[in-house]
Structure formats: structure tokens, C-alpha cells
Design a protein around this motif. Structure first.
Motif, PDB file in Angstrom:
ATOM      1  N   LEU A  21       0.842  -1.199   0.000  1.00 20.63           N
ATOM      2  CA  LEU A  21       0.000   0.000   0.000  1.00 20.63           C
ATOM      3  C   LEU A  21       0.871   1.240   0.000  1.00 20.63           C
ATOM      4  O   LEU A  21       0.604   2.209  -0.719  1.00 20.63           O
ATOM      5  CB  LEU A  21      -0.923  -0.004   1.214  1.00 20.63           C
ATOM      6  CG  LEU A  21      -1.869   1.194   1.346  1.00 20.63           C
ATOM      7  CD1 LEU A  21      -2.785   1.268   0.134  1.00 20.63           C
ATOM      8  CD2 LEU A  21      -2.677   1.097   2.634  1.00 20.63           C
ATOM      9  N   TYR A  22       1.944   1.196   0.801  1.00 19.17           N
ATOM     10  CA  TYR A  22       2.882   2.317   0.769  1.00 19.17           C
ATOM     11  C   TYR A  22       3.493   2.458  -0.624  1.00 19.17           C
ATOM     12  O   TYR A  22       3.657   3.579  -1.133  1.00 19.17           O
ATOM     13  CB  TYR A  22       3.994   2.128   1.801  1.00 19.17           C
ATOM     14  CG  TYR A  22       5.174   3.025   1.514  1.00 19.17           C
ATOM     15  CD1 TYR A  22       5.067   4.403   1.641  1.00 19.17           C
ATOM     16  CD2 TYR A  22       6.376   2.499   1.035  1.00 19.17           C
ATOM     17  CE1 TYR A  22       6.120   5.239   1.337  1.00 19.17           C
ATOM     18  CE2 TYR A  22       7.438   3.324   0.727  1.00 19.17           C
ATOM     19  CZ  TYR A  22       7.318   4.692   0.878  1.00 19.17           C
ATOM     20  OH  TYR A  22       8.365   5.511   0.557  1.00 19.17           O
ATOM     21  N   LEU A  23       3.837   1.332  -1.257  1.00 27.51           N
ATOM     22  CA  LEU A  23       4.434   1.401  -2.592  1.00 27.51           C
ATOM     23  C   LEU A  23       3.465   1.984  -3.611  1.00 27.51           C
ATOM     24  O   LEU A  23       3.876   2.692  -4.537  1.00 27.51           O
ATOM     25  CB  LEU A  23       4.897   0.011  -3.037  1.00 27.51           C
ATOM     26  CG  LEU A  23       6.081  -0.571  -2.253  1.00 27.51           C
ATOM     27  CD1 LEU A  23       6.380  -1.992  -2.725  1.00 27.51           C
ATOM     28  CD2 LEU A  23       7.315   0.314  -2.408  1.00 27.51           C
ATOM     29  N   LEU A  24       2.173   1.690  -3.441  1.00 25.44           N
ATOM     30  CA  LEU A  24       1.186   2.289  -4.335  1.00 25.44           C
ATOM     31  C   LEU A  24       1.140   3.808  -4.146  1.00 25.44           C
ATOM     32  O   LEU A  24       1.095   4.561  -5.121  1.00 25.44           O
ATOM     33  CB  LEU A  24      -0.195   1.682  -4.069  1.00 25.44           C
ATOM     34  CG  LEU A  24      -0.435   0.268  -4.592  1.00 25.44           C
ATOM     35  CD1 LEU A  24      -1.789  -0.237  -4.117  1.00 25.44           C
ATOM     36  CD2 LEU A  24      -0.352   0.222  -6.111  1.00 25.44           C
ATOM     37  N   VAL A  25       1.148   4.242  -2.882  1.00 23.83           N
ATOM     38  CA  VAL A  25       1.167   5.689  -2.608  1.00 23.83           C
ATOM     39  C   VAL A  25       2.464   6.287  -3.141  1.00 23.83           C
ATOM     40  O   VAL A  25       2.465   7.375  -3.745  1.00 23.83           O
ATOM     41  CB  VAL A  25       1.017   5.950  -1.100  1.00 23.83           C
ATOM     42  CG1 VAL A  25       1.181   7.438  -0.794  1.00 23.83           C
ATOM     43  CG2 VAL A  25      -0.337   5.460  -0.612  1.00 23.83           C
ATOM     44  N   VAL A  29       2.835   9.324  -5.735  1.00 24.39           N
ATOM     45  CA  VAL A  29       3.588  10.538  -5.419  1.00 24.39           C
ATOM     46  C   VAL A  29       4.671  10.786  -6.466  1.00 24.39           C
ATOM     47  O   VAL A  29       4.819  11.898  -6.994  1.00 24.39           O
ATOM     48  CB  VAL A  29       4.211  10.439  -4.009  1.00 24.39           C
ATOM     49  CG1 VAL A  29       5.166  11.612  -3.757  1.00 24.39           C
ATOM     50  CG2 VAL A  29       3.124  10.424  -2.947  1.00 24.39           C
ATOM     51  N   VAL A  30       5.437   9.751  -6.772  1.00 21.62           N
ATOM     52  CA  VAL A  30       6.521   9.879  -7.750  1.00 21.62           C
ATOM     53  C   VAL A  30       5.963  10.097  -9.148  1.00 21.62           C
ATOM     54  O   VAL A  30       6.542  10.832  -9.952  1.00 21.62           O
ATOM     55  CB  VAL A  30       7.427   8.631  -7.710  1.00 21.62           C
ATOM     56  CG1 VAL A  30       8.429   8.642  -8.858  1.00 21.62           C
ATOM     57  CG2 VAL A  30       8.160   8.560  -6.377  1.00 21.62           C
ATOM     58  N   GLY A  31       4.807   9.474  -9.454  1.00 20.37           N
ATOM     59  CA  GLY A  31       4.212   9.640 -10.780  1.00 20.37           C
ATOM     60  C   GLY A  31       3.920  11.087 -11.110  1.00 20.37           C
ATOM     61  O   GLY A  31       3.981  11.498 -12.276  1.00 20.37           O
ATOM     62  N   ASN A  32       3.646  11.893 -10.089  1.00 25.62           N
ATOM     63  CA  ASN A  32       3.374  13.317 -10.327  1.00 25.62           C
ATOM     64  C   ASN A  32       4.640  14.127 -10.588  1.00 25.62           C
ATOM     65  O   ASN A  32       4.557  15.312 -10.915  1.00 25.62           O
ATOM     66  CB  ASN A  32       2.617  13.902  -9.130  1.00 25.62           C
ATOM     67  CG  ASN A  32       1.182  13.428  -9.075  1.00 25.62           C
ATOM     68  OD1 ASN A  32       0.434  13.585 -10.027  1.00 25.62           O
ATOM     69  ND2 ASN A  32       0.792  12.825  -7.967  1.00 25.62           N
ATOM     70  N   LEU A  33       5.813  13.485 -10.448  1.00 25.64           N
ATOM     71  CA  LEU A  33       7.064  14.137 -10.852  1.00 25.64           C
ATOM     72  C   LEU A  33       7.283  14.045 -12.354  1.00 25.64           C
ATOM     73  O   LEU A  33       8.085  14.790 -12.910  1.00 25.64           O
ATOM     74  CB  LEU A  33       8.254  13.488 -10.133  1.00 25.64           C
ATOM     75  CG  LEU A  33       8.364  13.705  -8.622  1.00 25.64           C
ATOM     76  CD1 LEU A  33       9.513  12.866  -8.062  1.00 25.64           C
ATOM     77  CD2 LEU A  33       8.580  15.179  -8.297  1.00 25.64           C
ATOM     78  N   ILE A 258       2.485   0.625 -12.811  1.00 28.62           N
ATOM     79  CA  ILE A 258       1.221   0.819 -12.106  1.00 28.62           C
ATOM     80  C   ILE A 258       0.478  -0.514 -11.949  1.00 28.62           C
ATOM     81  O   ILE A 258       0.057  -0.888 -10.855  1.00 28.62           O
ATOM     82  CB  ILE A 258       0.337   1.836 -12.857  1.00 28.62           C
ATOM     83  CG1 ILE A 258       0.968   3.234 -12.794  1.00 28.62           C
ATOM     84  CG2 ILE A 258      -1.081   1.857 -12.279  1.00 28.62           C
ATOM     85  CD1 ILE A 258       0.304   4.243 -13.704  1.00 28.62           C
ATOM     86  N   ALA A 259       0.337  -1.249 -13.060  1.00 29.38           N
ATOM     87  CA  ALA A 259      -0.400  -2.510 -13.021  1.00 29.38           C
ATOM     88  C   ALA A 259       0.315  -3.554 -12.178  1.00 29.38           C
ATOM     89  O   ALA A 259      -0.324  -4.310 -11.430  1.00 29.38           O
ATOM     90  CB  ALA A 259      -0.603  -3.033 -14.444  1.00 29.38           C
ATOM     91  N   LEU A 260       1.646  -3.588 -12.269  1.00 34.98           N
ATOM     92  CA  LEU A 260       2.396  -4.582 -11.505  1.00 34.98           C
ATOM     93  C   LEU A 260       2.313  -4.305 -10.011  1.00 34.98           C
ATOM     94  O   LEU A 260       2.171  -5.230  -9.204  1.00 34.98           O
ATOM     95  CB  LEU A 260       3.859  -4.608 -11.963  1.00 34.98           C
ATOM     96  CG  LEU A 260       4.744  -5.679 -11.308  1.00 34.98           C
ATOM     97  CD1 LEU A 260       4.203  -7.072 -11.589  1.00 34.98           C
ATOM     98  CD2 LEU A 260       6.182  -5.552 -11.786  1.00 34.98           C
ATOM     99  N   GLY A 324      -5.963   6.781 -13.152  1.00 36.37           N
ATOM    100  CA  GLY A 324      -5.762   8.222 -13.080  1.00 36.37           C
ATOM    101  C   GLY A 324      -5.229   8.701 -11.747  1.00 36.37           C
ATOM    102  O   GLY A 324      -4.751   9.839 -11.647  1.00 36.37           O
ATOM    103  N   LEU A 325      -5.273   7.848 -10.716  1.00 30.75           N
ATOM    104  CA  LEU A 325      -4.704   8.228  -9.434  1.00 30.75           C
ATOM    105  C   LEU A 325      -3.181   8.188  -9.450  1.00 30.75           C
ATOM    106  O   LEU A 325      -2.532   8.789  -8.592  1.00 30.75           O
ATOM    107  CB  LEU A 325      -5.215   7.293  -8.325  1.00 30.75           C
ATOM    108  CG  LEU A 325      -6.727   7.304  -8.069  1.00 30.75           C
ATOM    109  CD1 LEU A 325      -7.074   6.301  -6.979  1.00 30.75           C
ATOM    110  CD2 LEU A 325      -7.202   8.702  -7.687  1.00 30.75           C
TER     111      LEU A 325
END
Length: 431
Positions: A21-25, A29-33, A258-260, A324-325
Motif C-alpha cells: 500500500l505504501y508502494l502504491l502511494v 507521489v513519484v508519478g506526479n514528478l 502501475i499494473a504490476l 488516473g490516481l
């Protein structure tokens, strides 16, 4: 028995879900970079995740050994398994840190398909994040012995505490402090330090001898070799798949990340039934009750199937929202749509597979699991992943391989559990 499975699976679920769950967050967070940072996290995180999964026998092997001893009435012996597993975790963790510091550059370049900004970002993240490996492995060993003595609620507190630290620090360090991708790695290490400290305190409170016993540590390594080889081939297959996708394009790699991460998160959610099965089967066989072990196998298979159906349905329902998240890049979102059906439809199959994996691990039938997993990877996952590049199958080819891998394992575990040989498998208890 049916009530025992969810009672043990619920706290196991909290522990198993906390890290992914932390890795998803972290991915969000990193995806928005930007796409390059997300690709760097995919490369560096893939390598670190490979190492952690490779050494996951510290949790699962220790659970099986400790549960057998606890089921036979030897609690002190069960805790002793945790002591030696913790020493082994520290030693292996230091080795992993040294290897990644020496080889971070070549490994990230190899996975990313050559030198470039994605490889450089992955190397930067990996050099910092790998410092937490000894801490992560100590937590795995701690989870193992506590599960074995059926104390599944304490690990919830320990793991969730560390994950909360990471969850708070990640966006602060990445965006507010301005560390960027490095901030993600620092947050990861900080959370692992908190969890490891709590597990060590629990071990010290047991007041058992803490000296390392080289013979016992060697025995654990020998007994864990099948789980280690199984994990090695499995992680090699995932690395090959990631390498194929990386050579396809940055958008495909971002969608695959994302999917993995969702697949791994859901796999660990479903694996809560495997943890319950390990504990219950180990105790039953340690007490000389194979009939109770068979009841557990039936119960966890049904729970896994039902949960997999529910999870798959939710994924399809949330298909327009979830991708999209993690990113707003139209190219990445388009590629995520390709893999979403694979991700959702394999969940019921995976629920049964992971649950029965736990049954066989609790019975000490790890040789069968090793052979089945390796065979399924070599026949299904790896060939289709490797062919996806030259035949231009893209993400669909790689995820078809992953689906076939799950199907082959499903057939294998169902056939094994239908017989009686697994109830007489040798106990994985060290001398």
C-alpha cells in the motif's frame, strides 16, 4: 475451522497490505514528478523488490518451522527459530547492500535497456533505498516467528507503524522538501527502521538465548533453498518482463509499473489466507492432526476464491478511476487500459493459488512448490514475455504470460492438495 481462517487472515492482511500500500502511494507521489521519475522508480524498485522477494523465505520458511514446533508444544524452540532467522536476515541484508552499491549502475542500465535518464533515475533511487534491506529482512524474520506462534496482531502494529512513517515522509520529502525521487527512497528506509526496531524489541522480550548458532543458521539456509530457488526463478521472470517492457517505451513501462504494483498489492492481500493456512496447517501437522490440515486446505481455497471474485469485480468497476490516481499522462493511461482486463480477470484464480501455496508451505512441501513454480515460469511466463518484444505483442503479450503462469500453478496445486502425500511431507524444522 472456517472461522479460524478469517480470524488469522485479517491481521495477516493488514501486515501484508501495509508495504505494498505504501508502494502504491509512493508510485502515485513519484508519478506526479513525471514519466521519467516513474520509470526510474519502476527500474530501481523492480531490482529492490526482486531482492526482497528472493529472500522472502525468511518469513515463510520461519513460519512453517516455528508453527511445527509451537504445534508440538515447544514455544521456546519456535522463538529460537526467530532468533536465528534474525541473525541470518542481518547477514544477508548487509550482503545485499554491498552488492547494490557496487552494481547499481550496471543493473539499472541493463534493466532499462541502456544508459539514459530512466536508468540514471533508477540508480539514484536504488543506492539510497537499498540501505534499508537489512531492516526489511529483520522484519520478515520477525513476522515469520510471530506467525508461527499465532501472534498475528503484534506484527500489525509493528508494520503499520513503519508504513505510516513512510506515508507521511514520502510526499513531504519528495515535494515539500524538494528531494524528488531520492525523497521516496529516504522515506522508505525510515519506515523500515521503525518496523525493524519494534520486531527486535519483541524478540528481546522473549528472554531466549540470542547468540547466533552457525549450525542452525546453515540449517535454515539449507531448508530454505527450495523457497529461495523458487523465488529466484519467479523474480527473474518478472525482471525479464520488466526489461522487455522497458525496451518498448516509457509509457508502456509506466503503465506496467502501475499494473504490476497493483498486482503485487492484491497478491499479498490474497496471500493473507496463505499465512493463515501456514499457521493452521503447521500446528495441525505438528500435533499429529492431518484431518484438521485437510479441513484448513478446503476452507482457505474457498475463502481465496470468493475474495478473488470480489477483488476482480471491484477492479473492473473502478477501471475508469484507478489508473488516473497514479498518472495524468494520456499515453500511460492508454497503456494501462491494455493490461487492466488481465489484472482483474486473473484475481479469482490467484486467490485459490496463493491460499493453497500456504497450505503446502505449512506442510513443508516446498520441493513440490519449487518444481511447480519453476516449471510454470519456464513454460508460461518467460517464453511469452521474451516473444513479446520481437513479435511486437507489447504489454498484452507480457501479461498473457503472467496469466498463463497463474493458470499452470492453479492446476498443479489443486492436483497436489487433492492427494495425501503433502500431509506427510517432512517438517521444515532446523536442528
Amino acid at each position: 475451522m472456517a472461522r479460524s481462517v478469517p480470524a488469522l487472515a485479517a491481521p495477516a492482511l493488514a501486515v501484508l497490505a501495509a508495504e505494498p500500500l505504501y508502494l502504491l502511494v509512493d508510485t502515485a507521489v513519484v508519478g506526479n514528478l513525471g514519466t521519467l521519475a516513474l520509470g526510474g522508480l519502476a527500474v530501481g524498485g523492480g531490482l529492490l523488490g526482486w531482492a526482497a522477494a528472493l529472500l522472502n523465505f525468511l518469513a515463510y520458511g520461519t513460519t512453517a518451522r516455528a508453527a511445527r514446533r509451537a504445534g508440538a508444544g515447544d514455544r521456546a524452540g519456535a522463538v529460537a527459530e526467530g532468533v536465528q532467522a534474525t541473525w541470518l536476515a542481518l547477514g544477508l541484508g548487509v550482503v545485499v547492500v554491498v552488492l547494490f552499491q557496487l552494481l547499481a549502475g550496471p543493473l539499472t542500465r541493463a534493466l532499462a535497456g541502456g544508459a539514459g535518464p530512466v536508468a540514471a533515475a533508477g540508480e539514484q533511487w536504488l543506492r539510497v533505498a537499498c540501505l534499508g534491506m537489512p531492516l526489511l529482512l529483520v522484519a520478515l524474520a520477525g513476522n515469520g516467528w510471530l506467525r508461527g506462534v499465532q501472534q498475528l496482531r503484534r506484527p500489525v502494529v509493528f508494520v503499520v507503524a513503519g508504513s505510516l512513517v513512510s506515508l507521511v515522509l514520502c510526499p513531504l520529502l519528495v515535494h515539500v522538501v524538494g528531494l524528488g525521487l531520492v525523497g521516496s527512497a529516504v522515506a522508505n528506509v525510515a519506515g523500515q527502521a521503525v518496523s525493524a526496531a519494534l520486531f527486535l524489541r519483541a524478540l528481546l522480550a522473549e528472554r531466549v538465548p540470542l547468540r547466533p548458532q552457525p549450525r542452525a543458521v546453515r540449517a535454515q539456509l539449507v531448508l530454505g533453498r527450495d523457497l529461495l530457488l523458487r523465488a529466484a526463478v519467479l523474480q527473474l521472470a518478472f525482471l525479464v518482463a520488466a526489461g522487455v517492457v522497458a525496451r518498448t517505451g516509457a509509457a508502456e513501462l509506466g503503465a506496467h509499473q502501475i499494473a504490476l504494483q497493483l498486482w503485487l498489492f492484491l497478491a499479498l492481500v490474497l496471500d493473507a489466507y496463505a499465512v493463515a493456512a501456514q499457521t493452521l496447517v503447521g500446528h495441525a501437522l505438528g500435533a499429529g492432526r492431518p484431518d484438521r490440515a485437510r479441513q484448513t486446505a478446503r476452507a482457505v481455497a474457498l475463502w481465496g476464491l470468493g475474495t478473488g471474485v470480489l477483488v476482480g469485480g471491484l477492479l473492473l468497476l473502478l477501471r475508469p478511476v484507478l489508473p488516473g490516481l497514479f498518472t495524468d499522462d494520456p499515453a500511460v493511461l492508454a497503456q494501462a487500459g491494455v493490461v487492466w482486463w488481465f489484472l482483474a480477470l486473473m484475481q479469482p484464480l490467484a486467490g485459490v493459488v496463493f491460499a493453497l501455496d500456504g497450505v503446502l508451505m505449512g506442510a513443508g512441501d516446498v520441493r513440490w512448490l519449487r518444481t511447480l513454480t519453476i516449471g510454470s515460469a519456464l513454460v508460461g511466463f518467460l517464453p511469452l514475455s521474451l516473444l513479446s518484444g520481437p513479435l511486437d505483442w507489447g504489454l498484452a503479450g507480457v501479461w498473457t504470460g503472467l496469466t498463463l503462469f497463474v493458470v499452470l500453478r492453479l492446476v498443479g496445486v489443486l492436483l497436489r492438495v487433492a492427494g495425501d502425500r503433502w500431509t506427510g511431507a517432512p517438517a521444515t524444522v532446523s536442528a
